[in-house]
Motif scaffolding. Sequence first.
Motif, short mmCIF file in Angstrom:
data_model
loop_
_atom_site.label_atom_id
_atom_site.label_comp_id
_atom_site.label_asym_id
_atom_site.label_seq_id
_atom_site.Cartn_x
_atom_site.Cartn_y
_atom_site.Cartn_z
N ASP A 42 0.87 -1.10 0.10
CA ASP A 42 -0.19 -0.20 -0.12
C ASP A 42 0.91 1.34 -0.09
OD1 ASP A 42 -2.81 -1.26 0.67
OD2 ASP A 42 -1.43 -2.26 2.18
N ILE A 43 2.16 1.19 0.56
CA ILE A 43 2.80 2.27 0.79
C ILE A 43 3.56 2.60 -0.69
CG2 ILE A 43 5.11 3.15 1.90
CD1 ILE A 43 2.54 3.15 3.73
N ILE A 44 3.86 1.54 -1.53
CA ILE A 44 4.48 1.80 -2.90
C ILE A 44 3.86 2.59 -3.60
CG2 ILE A 44 5.41 0.52 -4.72
CD1 ILE A 44 5.80 -1.92 -3.03
N PRO A 45 2.61 2.47 -3.82
CA PRO A 45 1.91 3.41 -4.86
C PRO A 45 1.85 5.01 -4.39
CG PRO A 45 0.29 1.85 -4.03
CD PRO A 45 1.51 1.32 -3.65
N ILE A 46 1.85 5.17 -2.95
CA ILE A 46 1.69 6.27 -2.29
C ILE A 46 3.03 7.10 -2.75
CG2 ILE A 46 1.61 7.55 -0.21
CD1 ILE A 46 -0.33 5.47 0.82
N LEU A 47 4.05 6.39 -2.40
CA LEU A 47 5.46 6.96 -2.57
C LEU A 47 5.90 7.19 -4.01
CD1 LEU A 47 7.79 7.64 -0.49
CD2 LEU A 47 5.86 6.42 0.46
N LEU A 48 5.33 6.33 -4.97
CA LEU A 48 5.51 6.54 -6.30
C LEU A 48 4.77 7.67 -6.79
CD1 LEU A 48 5.60 2.85 -7.79
CD2 LEU A 48 7.31 4.31 -7.58
N ASP A 49 3.45 7.82 -6.35
CA ASP A 49 2.93 9.05 -6.71
C ASP A 49 3.45 10.45 -6.37
OD1 ASP A 49 0.42 10.21 -8.07
OD2 ASP A 49 -0.34 10.54 -5.88
N TYR A 50 3.73 10.29 -5.07
CA TYR A 50 4.58 11.40 -4.55
C TYR A 50 5.86 11.78 -5.47
CZ TYR A 50 7.58 14.35 -1.73
OH TYR A 50 8.56 15.42 -0.93
N GLN A 51 6.55 10.79 -5.70
CA GLN A 51 7.67 11.02 -6.41
C GLN A 51 7.58 11.42 -8.02
OE1 GLN A 51 9.73 7.35 -6.26
NE2 GLN A 51 10.77 7.93 -4.25
N ARG A 52 6.48 10.92 -8.61
CA ARG A 52 6.04 11.26 -9.88
C ARG A 52 5.54 12.91 -9.82
NH1 ARG A 52 1.28 12.45 -12.10
NH2 ARG A 52 0.16 11.35 -10.39
N LYS A 53 4.79 13.33 -8.83
CA LYS A 53 4.44 14.66 -8.77
C LYS A 53 5.53 15.71 -8.52
CE LYS A 53 -0.19 13.73 -7.75
NZ LYS A 53 -1.35 13.42 -6.50
N VAL A 54 6.70 15.21 -7.71
CA VAL A 54 7.72 16.06 -7.36
C VAL A 54 8.55 16.21 -8.74
CG1 VAL A 54 10.10 16.29 -6.07
CG2 VAL A 54 7.89 15.50 -5.01
N TRP A 55 8.81 15.02 -9.34
CA TRP A 55 9.44 15.08 -10.66
C TRP A 55 8.98 15.85 -11.84
CZ3 TRP A 55 10.74 9.33 -9.79
CH2 TRP A 55 11.95 9.24 -9.02
N SER A 56 7.55 15.97 -11.65
CA SER A 56 6.94 16.73 -12.75
C SER A 56 6.76 18.21 -12.38
CB SER A 56 5.47 16.13 -13.13
OG SER A 56 4.58 16.36 -11.85
N LYS A 57 7.28 18.47 -11.26
CA LYS A 57 6.88 20.05 -11.04
C LYS A 57 8.19 20.77 -11.72
CE LYS A 57 5.81 21.19 -6.33
NZ LYS A 57 6.17 21.83 -4.93
#
Length: 270
Positions: free
Chosen positions: A250-265
């Motif tokens: 459950d933690i993996i997709p939360i972290l991946l979503d966070y990382q994706r949004k940070v990288w896309s900033k």
Amino acid sequence: MAAAYASSSIFRARERLVDLFQRAVVAALRTGPIPRHVAFVMDGNRRYARSLGVRVVDGHVSGYYALRRVLEILYLLGVEHVTAYAFAIDNFKRTPEEVDALMSLAQDRLIEFCEHGGVLREYGVRLVAVGNISLCPPGVQDAIRRAEEMTKDNTRAVFNLCISYASRDEITTAVNTTVNEKLASQSPTPITVADLDAHMMTARGNSPPLDIFVRTSGVLRLSDFLLWQCNEDTQIQFIRRYWPEIGLLDIIPILLDYQRKVWSKPASES
């Protein structure tokens, strides 16, 4: 005897494989940006218990093990601040039996978290109790003081345990304290956001604004939790699974979503 030994060996081997898998996944995630502050509304313990046909208190015990599991994952990842909503002020309105059971669980498990072999001791985590602790029974207040004392010199990370907590109570307390300090000052100045920041309960652990807000059990509510600490960049994640079921997957997709949004900033916003 031989069958029992074989079964025990298989179980230990399985545990080692799970641990190796978890550490490999964590190592991969750590190559990307890691949030500094993650918070959880640990919802669904009672419904989890009812779904299994067991006592409500057993659901809360399972929730404790889930908390320990999630804390270990996040501290392995390098998250510096974790905040968990363990008991709301409004929860005192529940049946006396459930409130007593929850308070007893908190009293028993707080010290276990901090002792040798406990997750806070293992990862060098300081425990900070956040909430109107005076509303808790004396035994729980004593356990909180002991747990904070046992972990006061830990500097690697912080665990904010919200117990007898409500965000409106926290904000009201911060405003009152700030106003009283200003009135007592020889030359009072206007109240600023920084003034209120400094008097929030999470300021005791120097916790930064919230990066990720997670609520389990599929309920879409904020439930008066960390309303001040949320900001324009806080990512809110709702998970359908009950809190006792939560784990690495459950933690993996939360972290991946966070990382994706940070990288896309855009670079200008980073």
